[in-house]
Scaffold this motif. Structure first.
Motif, PDB file in Angstrom:
ATOM      1  N   PRO A 268       0.379  -4.784   9.560  1.00 33.00           N
ATOM      2  CA  PRO A 268      -0.080  -5.478   8.351  1.00 33.00           C
ATOM      3  C   PRO A 268      -1.559  -5.858   8.478  1.00 33.00           C
ATOM      4  CG  PRO A 268       2.034  -6.350   9.070  1.00 33.00           C
ATOM      5  CD  PRO A 268       1.561  -5.427  10.159  1.00 33.00           C
ATOM      6  N   GLY A 269      -2.265  -5.721   7.396  1.00 31.61           N
ATOM      7  CA  GLY A 269      -3.692  -6.021   7.405  1.00 31.61           C
ATOM      8  C   GLY A 269      -4.561  -4.819   7.711  1.00 31.61           C
ATOM      9  N   GLU A 270      -3.980  -3.771   8.297  1.00 30.45           N
ATOM     10  CA  GLU A 270      -4.739  -2.573   8.630  1.00 30.45           C
ATOM     11  C   GLU A 270      -4.700  -1.524   7.525  1.00 30.45           C
ATOM     12  OE1 GLU A 270      -6.693  -2.097  11.408  1.00 30.45           O
ATOM     13  OE2 GLU A 270      -6.303  -4.242  11.595  1.00 30.45           O
ATOM     14  N   ALA A 271      -3.749  -1.657   6.603  1.00 31.70           N
ATOM     15  CA  ALA A 271      -3.603  -0.645   5.552  1.00 31.70           C
ATOM     16  C   ALA A 271      -4.859  -0.479   4.703  1.00 31.70           C
ATOM     17  CB  ALA A 271      -2.391  -0.964   4.679  1.00 31.70           C
ATOM     18  N   PRO A 272      -5.503  -1.552   4.231  1.00 28.56           N
ATOM     19  CA  PRO A 272      -6.705  -1.345   3.407  1.00 28.56           C
ATOM     20  C   PRO A 272      -7.786  -0.543   4.125  1.00 28.56           C
ATOM     21  CG  PRO A 272      -5.937  -3.602   3.202  1.00 28.56           C
ATOM     22  CD  PRO A 272      -5.151  -2.992   4.311  1.00 28.56           C
ATOM     23  N   LYS A 273      -7.981  -0.822   5.420  1.00 28.22           N
ATOM     24  CA  LYS A 273      -8.993  -0.087   6.182  1.00 28.22           C
ATOM     25  C   LYS A 273      -8.624   1.392   6.292  1.00 28.22           C
ATOM     26  CE  LYS A 273     -10.363  -2.181   9.819  1.00 28.22           C
ATOM     27  NZ  LYS A 273     -10.411  -2.718  11.200  1.00 28.22           N
ATOM     28  N   ARG A 274      -7.339   1.655   6.547  1.00 25.36           N
ATOM     29  CA  ARG A 274      -6.901   3.046   6.677  1.00 25.36           C
ATOM     30  C   ARG A 274      -7.028   3.784   5.347  1.00 25.36           C
ATOM     31  NH1 ARG A 274      -6.710   7.393   7.086  1.00 25.36           N
ATOM     32  NH2 ARG A 274      -5.314   8.837   8.205  1.00 25.36           N
ATOM     33  N   ILE A 275      -6.677   3.115   4.260  1.00 26.05           N
ATOM     34  CA  ILE A 275      -6.796   3.732   2.939  1.00 26.05           C
ATOM     35  C   ILE A 275      -8.260   4.028   2.611  1.00 26.05           C
ATOM     36  CG2 ILE A 275      -6.510   3.309   0.462  1.00 26.05           C
ATOM     37  CD1 ILE A 275      -3.941   1.750   1.188  1.00 26.05           C
ATOM     38  N   ALA A 276      -9.158   3.119   3.004  1.00 29.94           N
ATOM     39  CA  ALA A 276     -10.583   3.306   2.719  1.00 29.94           C
ATOM     40  C   ALA A 276     -11.155   4.510   3.448  1.00 29.94           C
ATOM     41  CB  ALA A 276     -11.361   2.046   3.106  1.00 29.94           C
ATOM     42  N   GLN A 277     -10.531   4.915   4.552  1.00 25.10           N
ATOM     43  CA  GLN A 277     -11.031   6.059   5.320  1.00 25.10           C
ATOM     44  C   GLN A 277     -10.608   7.401   4.728  1.00 25.10           C
ATOM     45  OE1 GLN A 277      -9.410   5.163   9.164  1.00 25.10           O
ATOM     46  NE2 GLN A 277     -11.119   3.844   9.744  1.00 25.10           N
ATOM     47  N   ALA A 278      -9.633   7.396   3.829  1.00 22.84           N
ATOM     48  CA  ALA A 278      -9.120   8.645   3.263  1.00 22.84           C
ATOM     49  C   ALA A 278      -9.973   9.109   2.085  1.00 22.84           C
ATOM     50  CB  ALA A 278      -7.676   8.450   2.811  1.00 22.84           C
ATOM     51  N   SER A 279      -9.883  10.406   1.803  1.00 23.03           N
ATOM     52  CA  SER A 279     -10.582  10.963   0.636  1.00 23.03           C
ATOM     53  C   SER A 279      -9.819  10.690  -0.647  1.00 23.03           C
ATOM     54  CB  SER A 279     -10.751  12.472   0.796  1.00 23.03           C
ATOM     55  OG  SER A 279     -11.330  12.802   2.025  1.00 23.03           O
ATOM     56  N   VAL A 280      -8.479  10.750  -0.574  1.00 23.69           N
ATOM     57  CA  VAL A 280      -7.608  10.558  -1.734  1.00 23.69           C
ATOM     58  C   VAL A 280      -6.367   9.816  -1.266  1.00 23.69           C
ATOM     59  CG1 VAL A 280      -6.177  11.715  -3.491  1.00 23.69           C
ATOM     60  CG2 VAL A 280      -8.415  12.682  -2.858  1.00 23.69           C
ATOM     61  N   TYR A 281      -5.909   8.845  -2.058  1.00 18.26           N
ATOM     62  CA  TYR A 281      -4.660   8.151  -1.766  1.00 18.26           C
ATOM     63  C   TYR A 281      -3.606   8.576  -2.784  1.00 18.26           C
ATOM     64  CZ  TYR A 281      -1.061   4.656  -1.198  1.00 18.26           C
ATOM     65  OH  TYR A 281       0.150   4.044  -1.001  1.00 18.26           O
ATOM     66  N   VAL A 282      -2.402   8.876  -2.282  1.00 17.80           N
ATOM     67  CA  VAL A 282      -1.306   9.342  -3.140  1.00 17.80           C
ATOM     68  C   VAL A 282      -0.094   8.441  -2.946  1.00 17.80           C
ATOM     69  CG1 VAL A 282       0.305  11.224  -3.596  1.00 17.80           C
ATOM     70  CG2 VAL A 282      -2.081  11.742  -3.044  1.00 17.80           C
ATOM     71  N   LEU A 283       0.469   7.954  -4.052  1.00 26.59           N
ATOM     72  CA  LEU A 283       1.755   7.242  -4.002  1.00 26.59           C
ATOM     73  C   LEU A 283       2.685   7.902  -5.025  1.00 26.59           C
ATOM     74  CD1 LEU A 283       3.307   4.920  -2.655  1.00 26.59           C
ATOM     75  CD2 LEU A 283       2.678   3.492  -4.608  1.00 26.59           C
ATOM     76  N   PRO A 284       3.523   8.846  -4.575  1.00 22.78           N
ATOM     77  CA  PRO A 284       4.373   9.584  -5.513  1.00 22.78           C
ATOM     78  C   PRO A 284       5.699   8.902  -5.802  1.00 22.78           C
ATOM     79  CG  PRO A 284       4.544  10.544  -3.331  1.00 22.78           C
ATOM     80  CD  PRO A 284       3.582   9.390  -3.212  1.00 22.78           C
ATOM     81  N   SER A 285       5.831   7.630  -5.457  1.00 21.70           N
ATOM     82  CA  SER A 285       7.095   6.914  -5.639  1.00 21.70           C
ATOM     83  C   SER A 285       7.399   6.708  -7.115  1.00 21.70           C
ATOM     84  CB  SER A 285       7.032   5.554  -4.939  1.00 21.70           C
ATOM     85  OG  SER A 285       5.951   4.802  -5.452  1.00 21.70           O
ATOM     86  N   ILE A 286       8.660   6.374  -7.392  1.00 27.94           N
ATOM     87  CA  ILE A 286       9.076   6.107  -8.759  1.00 27.94           C
ATOM     88  C   ILE A 286       9.539   4.661  -8.884  1.00 27.94           C
ATOM     89  CG2 ILE A 286       9.670   8.485  -9.309  1.00 27.94           C
ATOM     90  CD1 ILE A 286      12.572   7.837  -8.673  1.00 27.94           C
ATOM     91  N   GLY A 287       9.310   4.075 -10.059  1.00 27.72           N
ATOM     92  CA  GLY A 287       9.808   2.739 -10.330  1.00 27.72           C
ATOM     93  C   GLY A 287       9.034   1.612  -9.685  1.00 27.72           C
TER      94      GLY A 287
END
Length: 378
Positions: A268-287
């Motif tokens: 926890p707390g590391e996700a924003p940093k990891r997301i910022a390092q990516a070129s594209v973020y994908v969340l294909p979940s439903i609902g």
């Protein structure tokens, strides 16, 4: 900070662990408590704990309690007598007890016990407590959830659908108020972004590997693009909640071992940093309702792809702040290919996403909303 006295506020969350298994509710609670402390309030965050994760929230006292587990019940079977004892004593000295409520013995027991206490009880359900006709859920609701919902000063909801569900569970005896999720835009914007060579983009899935999150849709999209766009790299980050074996089998069967990498869970707390390092973020979940990972991606300026059933879809599509797609692997592959082919589109989504968060989903604005509700509903 307003001119009145500071409030004594305690937030309670089910679980904090190194693998980030409890996801959104924990991230929400950390954002809320940090911003409430910044407004000058006396804030405490109480959580179940895996015994390993280091938790530090600026300005907030963090109290961690190791949990016991009932076999085969997952989150719902976790409990802590020590946490219950602490909160029974501490709640008498607090103005606000804000419980991030789920169908588990940690938060539900706290909420039920708080009914007779002196602190004003606020419940935030994060879409986790909705009508459920199964016998176990109905019994749990009768014993724990329904009395707490009816007695709370306010139940904080994300959507009209959740508000309606809470009304049904409480037999229309609950007071509800709408509160969105928020992220700290200033800290996110300051993050350094990884620069990728043109064409060698990283496409990131960061979420629990639960069937609802649909990591296999992400994997199938990667398989569709692997031969045509060989420089793309696909990364999966998150704890296993049922889909890891199938994902790993799919990678082997489709020879994707150099294209699609599973990195494991993230603290926890590391996700924003990891997301910022990516070129594209994908969340294909439903609902999904208002997923924190999407807000974190937008705040970080990471171009984002979500499905049409996501609760943020219409607002983000209207502001051209994300690509909104149907739910098939081909739809996802097409959207990824569009972004890979257009640096200008990626830049446009990055700018628009950050603006949407700043205008509508900032943690500071959420804290002011909570402060107002605490003051008026106490």
């Amino acid at each position: 900070m307003t001119s009145r006295s500071a409030l004594r506020i305690t937030h309670v969350v089910t679980y904090a662990s190194c693998d980030g298994a409890f996801g959104g509710p924990l991230a929400v609670a950390i954002e809320q408590t940090r911003e409430l402390a910044a407004l000058g309030h006396d804030v405490e965050l109480v959580m179940g704990w895996d015994g390993r994760l280091e938790v530090d929230v600026p300005g907030v006292r963090v109290r961690l309690f190791t949990l016991n587990r009932l076999p085969s019940l997952g989150f719902s079977g976790m409990f802590s007598f020590a946490m219950q004892r602490y909160l029974r004593t501490a709640a008498a000295e607090r103005d606000i007890l804000h419980v991030h409520l789920g169908r588990d013995l940690v938060t539900a027991s706290v909420a039920r016990n708080a009914i007779a206490g002196s602190a004003s009880l606020f419940l935030q359900t994060h879409g986790m407590v909705m009508p459920d006709g199964r016998l176990r859920a109905a019994t749990f609701d009768r014993l724990f959830i329904r009395p707490a919902l009816a007695s709370a000063s306010s139940v904080l909801t994300l959507t009209p659908e959740e508000e309606e569900g809470i009304g049904g569970l409480s037999r229309n005896r609950s007071q509800t108020d709408r509160v969105t999720n928020g992220v700290g835009t200033a800290s996110q914007a300051a993050m350094s972004r990884r620069v990728h060579p043109e064409g060698a983009l990283e496409i990131l899935f960061l979420a629990r590997l639960h069937p609802r999150k649909r990591v296999l849709t992400f994997a199938r999209a990667a398989a569709l693009l692997a031969a045509r766009l060989p420089l793309l790299r696909f990364s999966v980050v998150g704890p296993d909640e049922g889909d890891l074996d199938e994902l790993q089998t799919f990678i082997v069967e489709n020879s994707l071992d150099k294209t699609l990498i599973y990195e494991g869970p993230i603290a926890p707390g590391e996700a924003p940093k990891r997301i910022a390092q990516a070129s594209v973020y994908v969340l294909p979940s439903i609902g999904e309702v208002v997923p924190m990972s999407v807000l974190e991606a937008l705040a970080a300026g990471t171009p984002t792809i979500i499905t049409r059933s996501n609760g943020l879809a219409s607002a983000l599509e209207e502001k051209h702040a994300a690509l909104v797609i149907d739910e098939t692997p081909q739809d996802l592959a097409d959207a990824i290919e569009r972004l890979a082919a257009s640096a200008s589109l990626r830049a446009s989504l990055s700018t628009a996403g950050a603006r949407v968060v700043e205008a509508n989903f900032s943690a500071a604005a959420v804290a002011l909303r909570l402060e107002h509700l605490y003051d008026t509903r106490m």
